[in-house]
Motif scaffolding. Sequence first.
Motif, PDB file in Angstrom:
ATOM      1  N   LEU A 104     -39.412  -2.020  29.692  1.00 47.91           N
ATOM      2  CA  LEU A 104     -39.397  -2.272  28.253  1.00 47.91           C
ATOM      3  C   LEU A 104     -39.300  -3.765  27.969  1.00 47.91           C
ATOM      4  O   LEU A 104     -40.030  -4.304  27.129  1.00 47.91           O
ATOM      5  N   ALA A 105     -38.417  -4.450  28.689  1.00 49.43           N
ATOM      6  CA  ALA A 105     -38.278  -5.897  28.513  1.00 49.43           C
ATOM      7  C   ALA A 105     -39.574  -6.608  28.896  1.00 49.43           C
ATOM      8  O   ALA A 105     -40.023  -7.519  28.198  1.00 49.43           O
ATOM      9  N   LYS A 106     -40.202  -6.175  29.984  1.00 47.46           N
ATOM     10  CA  LYS A 106     -41.461  -6.788  30.410  1.00 47.46           C
ATOM     11  C   LYS A 106     -42.579  -6.524  29.406  1.00 47.46           C
ATOM     12  O   LYS A 106     -43.461  -7.364  29.236  1.00 47.46           O
ATOM     13  N   SER A 107     -42.548  -5.377  28.745  1.00 49.83           N
ATOM     14  CA  SER A 107     -43.579  -5.053  27.752  1.00 49.83           C
ATOM     15  C   SER A 107     -43.529  -6.005  26.567  1.00 49.83           C
ATOM     16  O   SER A 107     -44.518  -6.161  25.849  1.00 49.83           O
ATOM     17  N   PHE A 108     -42.387  -6.602  26.336  1.00 46.08           N
ATOM     18  CA  PHE A 108     -42.242  -7.559  25.241  1.00 46.08           C
ATOM     19  C   PHE A 108     -42.177  -8.998  25.740  1.00 46.08           C
ATOM     20  O   PHE A 108     -41.771  -9.898  25.012  1.00 46.08           O
ATOM     21  N   GLY A 109     -42.550  -9.223  26.998  1.00 44.62           N
ATOM     22  CA  GLY A 109     -42.619 -10.573  27.542  1.00 44.62           C
ATOM     23  C   GLY A 109     -41.276 -11.176  27.897  1.00 44.62           C
ATOM     24  O   GLY A 109     -41.151 -12.393  27.976  1.00 44.62           O
ATOM     25  N   LYS A 110     -40.281 -10.368  28.130  1.00 43.10           N
ATOM     26  CA  LYS A 110     -38.949 -10.870  28.483  1.00 43.10           C
ATOM     27  C   LYS A 110     -38.718 -10.711  29.984  1.00 43.10           C
ATOM     28  O   LYS A 110     -39.385  -9.944  30.658  1.00 43.10           O
ATOM     29  N   GLY A 111     -37.734 -11.417  30.502  1.00 46.35           N
ATOM     30  CA  GLY A 111     -37.473 -11.419  31.930  1.00 46.35           C
ATOM     31  C   GLY A 111     -36.283 -10.573  32.331  1.00 46.35           C
ATOM     32  O   GLY A 111     -35.781  -9.741  31.581  1.00 46.35           O
ATOM     33  N   VAL A 112     -35.805 -10.851  33.548  1.00 45.73           N
ATOM     34  CA  VAL A 112     -34.710 -10.088  34.125  1.00 45.73           C
ATOM     35  C   VAL A 112     -33.408 -10.330  33.366  1.00 45.73           C
ATOM     36  O   VAL A 112     -32.605  -9.409  33.191  1.00 45.73           O
ATOM     37  N   GLY A 113     -33.187 -11.537  32.901  1.00 48.42           N
ATOM     38  CA  GLY A 113     -31.974 -11.830  32.133  1.00 48.42           C
ATOM     39  C   GLY A 113     -31.893 -11.002  30.867  1.00 48.42           C
ATOM     40  O   GLY A 113     -30.822 -10.526  30.490  1.00 48.42           O
ATOM     41  N   PHE A 114     -33.016 -10.808  30.228  1.00 48.78           N
ATOM     42  CA  PHE A 114     -33.043  -9.986  29.022  1.00 48.78           C
ATOM     43  C   PHE A 114     -32.798  -8.521  29.369  1.00 48.78           C
ATOM     44  O   PHE A 114     -32.155  -7.799  28.627  1.00 48.78           O
TER      45      PHE A 114
ATOM     46  N   LEU B  62     -36.280  -6.891  16.093  1.00 50.94           N
ATOM     47  CA  LEU B  62     -36.390  -7.643  14.849  1.00 50.94           C
ATOM     48  C   LEU B  62     -36.701  -9.125  15.057  1.00 50.94           C
ATOM     49  O   LEU B  62     -36.980  -9.828  14.091  1.00 50.94           O
ATOM     50  N   GLY B  63     -36.644  -9.576  16.303  1.00 55.91           N
ATOM     51  CA  GLY B  63     -36.884 -10.985  16.591  1.00 55.91           C
ATOM     52  C   GLY B  63     -38.363 -11.309  16.690  1.00 55.91           C
ATOM     53  O   GLY B  63     -39.221 -10.580  16.206  1.00 55.91           O
ATOM     54  N   ASP B  64     -38.663 -12.403  17.339  1.00 54.62           N
ATOM     55  CA  ASP B  64     -40.040 -12.865  17.444  1.00 54.62           C
ATOM     56  C   ASP B  64     -40.781 -12.327  18.667  1.00 54.62           C
ATOM     57  O   ASP B  64     -41.880 -12.790  18.971  1.00 54.62           O
ATOM     58  N   ALA B  65     -40.195 -11.363  19.381  1.00 55.26           N
ATOM     59  CA  ALA B  65     -40.840 -10.789  20.561  1.00 55.26           C
ATOM     60  C   ALA B  65     -42.086  -9.999  20.141  1.00 55.26           C
ATOM     61  O   ALA B  65     -42.046  -9.199  19.217  1.00 55.26           O
ATOM     62  N   LYS B  66     -43.172 -10.244  20.835  1.00 57.90           N
ATOM     63  CA  LYS B  66     -44.428  -9.552  20.560  1.00 57.90           C
ATOM     64  C   LYS B  66     -44.716  -8.560  21.672  1.00 57.90           C
ATOM     65  O   LYS B  66     -44.520  -8.857  22.855  1.00 57.90           O
ATOM     66  N   TYR B  67     -45.213  -7.395  21.300  1.00 53.57           N
ATOM     67  CA  TYR B  67     -45.579  -6.366  22.272  1.00 53.57           C
ATOM     68  C   TYR B  67     -46.835  -6.808  23.006  1.00 53.57           C
ATOM     69  O   TYR B  67     -47.854  -7.093  22.398  1.00 53.57           O
ATOM     70  N   GLU B  68     -46.752  -6.899  24.338  1.00 52.98           N
ATOM     71  CA  GLU B  68     -47.862  -7.390  25.148  1.00 52.98           C
ATOM     72  C   GLU B  68     -48.600  -6.266  25.860  1.00 52.98           C
ATOM     73  O   GLU B  68     -49.430  -6.538  26.719  1.00 52.98           O
TER      74      GLU B  68
ATOM     75  N   PRO C 284     -48.351  -2.199  27.837  1.00 50.92           N
ATOM     76  CA  PRO C 284     -47.466  -1.515  28.780  1.00 50.92           C
ATOM     77  C   PRO C 284     -47.020  -2.428  29.902  1.00 50.92           C
ATOM     78  O   PRO C 284     -47.831  -2.930  30.671  1.00 50.92           O
ATOM     79  N   ALA C 285     -45.734  -2.648  29.970  1.00 49.87           N
ATOM     80  CA  ALA C 285     -45.075  -3.480  30.998  1.00 49.87           C
ATOM     81  C   ALA C 285     -45.657  -4.881  31.073  1.00 49.87           C
ATOM     82  O   ALA C 285     -45.711  -5.490  32.124  1.00 49.87           O
ATOM     83  N   GLY C 286     -46.111  -5.402  29.954  1.00 46.94           N
ATOM     84  CA  GLY C 286     -46.563  -6.783  29.879  1.00 46.94           C
ATOM     85  C   GLY C 286     -47.869  -7.070  30.568  1.00 46.94           C
ATOM     86  O   GLY C 286     -48.138  -8.198  30.943  1.00 46.94           O
ATOM     87  N   SER C 287     -48.709  -6.050  30.708  1.00 48.00           N
ATOM     88  CA  SER C 287     -49.972  -6.279  31.419  1.00 48.00           C
ATOM     89  C   SER C 287     -51.038  -6.900  30.571  1.00 48.00           C
ATOM     90  O   SER C 287     -51.048  -7.178  29.490  1.00 48.00           O
TER      91      SER C 287
END
Length: 72
Positions: free
Chosen positions: A32-42, A61-67, A69-72
């Motif tokens: 889920l975190a990877k799908s929104f472009g976030k890393g392991v810390g997130f 609600l933040g500026d995270a954009k859906y990239e 499935p799993a950020g592919s």
Amino acid sequence: MIEIVGKPILWIVWLLIPGVNIIFAIWLINLLAKSFGKGVGFTLGLLIPPFTFIFYPILGLGDAKYEGPAGS
């Protein structure tokens, strides 16, 4: 959440099996975190209980954009 990360519906069965569900839930949250472009810390922020109330709203609600499935 399973559809957001691009995994098959069969994962619901894996999430219902005791013991196995912990591994698959952590994996699902990481995807889920990877799908929104976030890393392991997130991912850790989404997993640790006091921080989940902070990190899920940041994700939604933040500026995270859906990239995709799993950020592919």
